[in-house]
Design a protein around this motif. Structure first.
Motif, PDB file in Angstrom:
ATOM      1  N   ASN A   9      47.291  28.667  34.803  1.00 45.64           N
ATOM      2  CA  ASN A   9      46.004  28.464  35.026  1.00 45.64           C
ATOM      3  C   ASN A   9      45.217  29.584  35.574  1.00 45.64           C
ATOM      4  OD1 ASN A   9      45.947  25.688  34.407  1.00 45.64           O
ATOM      5  ND2 ASN A   9      47.208  25.143  36.272  1.00 45.64           N
ATOM      6  N   ALA A  10      45.590  30.716  35.222  1.00 41.61           N
ATOM      7  CA  ALA A  10      44.620  32.046  35.425  1.00 41.61           C
ATOM      8  C   ALA A  10      43.376  31.637  34.571  1.00 41.61           C
ATOM      9  CB  ALA A  10      45.136  33.272  34.774  1.00 41.61           C
ATOM     10  N   ASP A  11      42.258  32.109  35.168  1.00 41.78           N
ATOM     11  CA  ASP A  11      40.761  31.885  34.415  1.00 41.78           C
ATOM     12  C   ASP A  11      40.581  32.869  33.392  1.00 41.78           C
ATOM     13  OD1 ASP A  11      39.763  29.196  35.705  1.00 41.78           O
ATOM     14  OD2 ASP A  11      40.665  30.425  37.344  1.00 41.78           O
ATOM     15  N   ALA A  12      40.982  34.082  33.860  1.00 41.95           N
ATOM     16  CA  ALA A  12      40.701  35.135  32.695  1.00 41.95           C
ATOM     17  C   ALA A  12      41.674  36.251  33.097  1.00 41.95           C
ATOM     18  CB  ALA A  12      39.107  35.998  33.260  1.00 41.95           C
ATOM     19  N   TYR A  13      41.977  36.974  31.957  1.00 47.41           N
ATOM     20  CA  TYR A  13      42.979  38.099  32.017  1.00 47.41           C
ATOM     21  C   TYR A  13      42.221  39.303  31.399  1.00 47.41           C
ATOM     22  CZ  TYR A  13      47.945  39.553  31.730  1.00 47.41           C
ATOM     23  OH  TYR A  13      49.059  40.240  31.919  1.00 47.41           O
ATOM     24  N   MET A  14      42.536  40.587  32.312  1.00 48.33           N
ATOM     25  CA  MET A  14      41.841  41.757  31.798  1.00 48.33           C
ATOM     26  C   MET A  14      43.035  42.871  31.942  1.00 48.33           C
ATOM     27  SD  MET A  14      38.141  42.107  33.057  1.00 48.33           S
ATOM     28  CE  MET A  14      37.857  43.590  32.154  1.00 48.33           C
ATOM     29  N   PHE A  15      43.302  43.853  30.874  1.00 46.56           N
ATOM     30  CA  PHE A  15      44.053  44.973  31.117  1.00 46.56           C
ATOM     31  C   PHE A  15      43.794  46.199  31.534  1.00 46.56           C
ATOM     32  CE2 PHE A  15      45.318  42.436  26.896  1.00 46.56           C
ATOM     33  CZ  PHE A  15      46.521  41.667  27.712  1.00 46.56           C
ATOM     34  N   LYS A  16      44.543  46.828  32.351  1.00 45.44           N
ATOM     35  CA  LYS A  16      43.890  48.114  32.828  1.00 45.44           C
ATOM     36  C   LYS A  16      44.516  49.124  31.734  1.00 45.44           C
ATOM     37  CE  LYS A  16      44.934  46.932  37.505  1.00 45.44           C
ATOM     38  NZ  LYS A  16      45.927  47.329  38.914  1.00 45.44           N
ATOM     39  N   PRO A  17      43.893  50.166  31.445  1.00 41.43           N
ATOM     40  CA  PRO A  17      42.682  50.521  32.060  1.00 41.43           C
ATOM     41  C   PRO A  17      41.639  49.452  31.534  1.00 41.43           C
ATOM     42  CG  PRO A  17      43.414  52.221  30.356  1.00 41.43           C
ATOM     43  CD  PRO A  17      44.336  51.165  30.415  1.00 41.43           C
ATOM     44  N   PHE A  18      40.229  49.670  32.204  1.00 44.34           N
ATOM     45  CA  PHE A  18      39.427  48.509  31.955  1.00 44.34           C
ATOM     46  C   PHE A  18      37.935  49.307  32.263  1.00 44.34           C
ATOM     47  CE2 PHE A  18      40.529  48.210  36.364  1.00 44.34           C
ATOM     48  CZ  PHE A  18      39.223  48.102  37.097  1.00 44.34           C
ATOM     49  N   SER A  19      37.117  48.574  31.746  1.00 48.41           N
ATOM     50  CA  SER A  19      35.477  48.949  32.090  1.00 48.41           C
ATOM     51  C   SER A  19      34.998  48.298  33.300  1.00 48.41           C
ATOM     52  CB  SER A  19      34.662  48.826  30.871  1.00 48.41           C
ATOM     53  OG  SER A  19      33.255  48.490  31.207  1.00 48.41           O
ATOM     54  N   LEU A  20      34.625  49.155  34.312  1.00 47.98           N
ATOM     55  CA  LEU A  20      34.067  48.378  35.675  1.00 47.98           C
ATOM     56  C   LEU A  20      32.929  47.428  34.964  1.00 47.98           C
ATOM     57  CD1 LEU A  20      34.008  51.290  38.126  1.00 47.98           C
ATOM     58  CD2 LEU A  20      35.381  49.000  38.162  1.00 47.98           C
ATOM     59  N   GLN A  21      32.195  47.854  34.071  1.00 50.66           N
ATOM     60  CA  GLN A  21      30.911  46.920  33.661  1.00 50.66           C
ATOM     61  C   GLN A  21      31.418  45.860  33.279  1.00 50.66           C
ATOM     62  OE1 GLN A  21      28.140  49.014  31.103  1.00 50.66           O
ATOM     63  NE2 GLN A  21      27.116  46.911  30.419  1.00 50.66           N
ATOM     64  N   ARG A  22      32.433  45.849  32.195  1.00 47.86           N
ATOM     65  CA  ARG A  22      33.018  44.431  31.612  1.00 47.86           C
ATOM     66  C   ARG A  22      33.855  43.749  32.721  1.00 47.86           C
ATOM     67  NH1 ARG A  22      32.834  40.659  29.367  1.00 47.86           N
ATOM     68  NH2 ARG A  22      34.538  39.689  28.060  1.00 47.86           N
ATOM     69  N   LEU A  23      34.184  44.258  33.772  1.00 42.92           N
ATOM     70  CA  LEU A  23      34.822  43.478  34.954  1.00 42.92           C
ATOM     71  C   LEU A  23      33.731  42.765  35.371  1.00 42.92           C
ATOM     72  CD1 LEU A  23      37.387  42.834  36.648  1.00 42.92           C
ATOM     73  CD2 LEU A  23      36.894  44.795  38.028  1.00 42.92           C
ATOM     74  N   GLY A  24      32.872  43.418  35.904  1.00 45.79           N
ATOM     75  CA  GLY A  24      31.543  42.855  36.479  1.00 45.79           C
ATOM     76  C   GLY A  24      30.962  41.772  35.738  1.00 45.79           C
ATOM     77  N   GLU A  25      30.716  41.932  34.635  1.00 43.88           N
ATOM     78  CA  GLU A  25      30.299  40.830  33.606  1.00 43.88           C
ATOM     79  C   GLU A  25      31.370  39.737  33.482  1.00 43.88           C
ATOM     80  OE1 GLU A  25      30.013  42.781  29.910  1.00 43.88           O
ATOM     81  OE2 GLU A  25      28.090  43.946  30.375  1.00 43.88           O
ATOM     82  N   LYS A  26      32.542  39.791  33.450  1.00 42.33           N
ATOM     83  CA  LYS A  26      33.488  38.893  33.631  1.00 42.33           C
ATOM     84  C   LYS A  26      33.674  37.948  34.887  1.00 42.33           C
ATOM     85  CE  LYS A  26      37.328  38.850  30.432  1.00 42.33           C
ATOM     86  NZ  LYS A  26      37.401  37.786  29.746  1.00 42.33           N
ATOM     87  N   ALA A  27      33.576  38.821  36.028  1.00 44.15           N
ATOM     88  CA  ALA A  27      33.498  38.136  37.334  1.00 44.15           C
ATOM     89  C   ALA A  27      32.093  37.241  37.514  1.00 44.15           C
ATOM     90  CB  ALA A  27      33.469  39.264  38.304  1.00 44.15           C
ATOM     91  N   ASN A  28      31.250  37.838  36.796  1.00 42.49           N
ATOM     92  CA  ASN A  28      29.776  36.916  36.963  1.00 42.49           C
ATOM     93  C   ASN A  28      30.092  35.654  36.240  1.00 42.49           C
ATOM     94  OD1 ASN A  28      26.973  36.928  38.173  1.00 42.49           O
ATOM     95  ND2 ASN A  28      26.489  37.111  36.033  1.00 42.49           N
ATOM     96  N   GLY A  29      30.586  35.785  35.210  1.00 44.29           N
ATOM     97  CA  GLY A  29      30.670  34.676  34.408  1.00 44.29           C
ATOM     98  C   GLY A  29      31.620  33.819  34.864  1.00 44.29           C
ATOM     99  N   LEU A  30      32.709  33.920  35.756  1.00 49.51           N
ATOM    100  CA  LEU A  30      33.605  33.085  36.232  1.00 49.51           C
ATOM    101  C   LEU A  30      32.998  32.308  37.369  1.00 49.51           C
ATOM    102  CD1 LEU A  30      36.756  35.154  36.056  1.00 49.51           C
ATOM    103  CD2 LEU A  30      36.388  33.095  34.751  1.00 49.51           C
ATOM    104  N   MET A  31      31.912  32.976  37.812  1.00 47.67           N
ATOM    105  CA  MET A  31      31.382  32.235  39.049  1.00 47.67           C
ATOM    106  C   MET A  31      30.046  31.688  38.885  1.00 47.67           C
ATOM    107  SD  MET A  31      32.136  35.129  42.176  1.00 47.67           S
ATOM    108  CE  MET A  31      31.326  36.850  41.365  1.00 47.67           C
ATOM    109  N   THR A  32      29.643  31.429  37.664  1.00 45.09           N
ATOM    110  CA  THR A  32      28.315  30.606  37.224  1.00 45.09           C
ATOM    111  C   THR A  32      28.718  29.186  37.005  1.00 45.09           C
ATOM    112  OG1 THR A  32      28.511  31.778  35.028  1.00 45.09           O
ATOM    113  CG2 THR A  32      27.041  32.720  36.733  1.00 45.09           C
TER     114      THR A  32
END
Length: 127
Positions: free
Chosen positions: A104-127
């Motif tokens: 039940n993970a809500d999202a999965y991102m691989f390292k290395p990653f873009s901080l901008q994309r991480l911010g977008e994903k984080a924002n989307g998970l909290m809306t």
């Protein structure tokens, strides 16, 4: 009566201090989130159980407990089961993401990653 807009709070659990700092600063400065950091799973678990957090960003490889095991613990505990969890990890073998989503993970991102994309994903998970 006016209600203040409450800042979203993100718990970041990763053993890489430099990465913790980068993610925390980015989410604070570019997304306006409050952040709490933990360098190991037990500390992160204690914070998640006490502090109200809106999102957990979780590394798979931690010094004391595997992030995947912590994910399972979070998703079955009453206090944390409804908190979105984004796995942020270098684990990119076949089946890793599927295992996280099965727990039940809500999202999965691989390292290395873009901080901008991480911010977008984080924002989307909290809306």
């Amino acid at each position: 009566m006016f209600f203040a807009n409450k800042k979203k709070r993100v718990l970041i659990i990763d053993d890489d201090r430099s990465l913790l700092r980068q993610i925390s600063i980015h989410l604070q400065e570019h997304r306006g989130f409050d952040t709490i950091i933990a360098e190991n799973g037990e500390h992160g678990s204690a914070i998640a159980n006490k502090a109200h957090v809106d999102l957990i960003i979780l590394d798979w490889t931690l010094p004391d407990i595997q992030g995947i095991d912590l994910l399972a613990r979070f998703k079955t505990a009453q206090q944390t089961k409804n908190i979105p969890i984004l796995m942020l990890t270098a684990h990119n073998k076949i089946g890793d993401a599927e295992k996280a989503f099965a727990l039940n993970a809500d999202a999965y991102m691989f390292k290395p990653f873009s901080l901008q994309r991480l911010g977008e994903k984080a924002n989307g998970l909290m809306t």
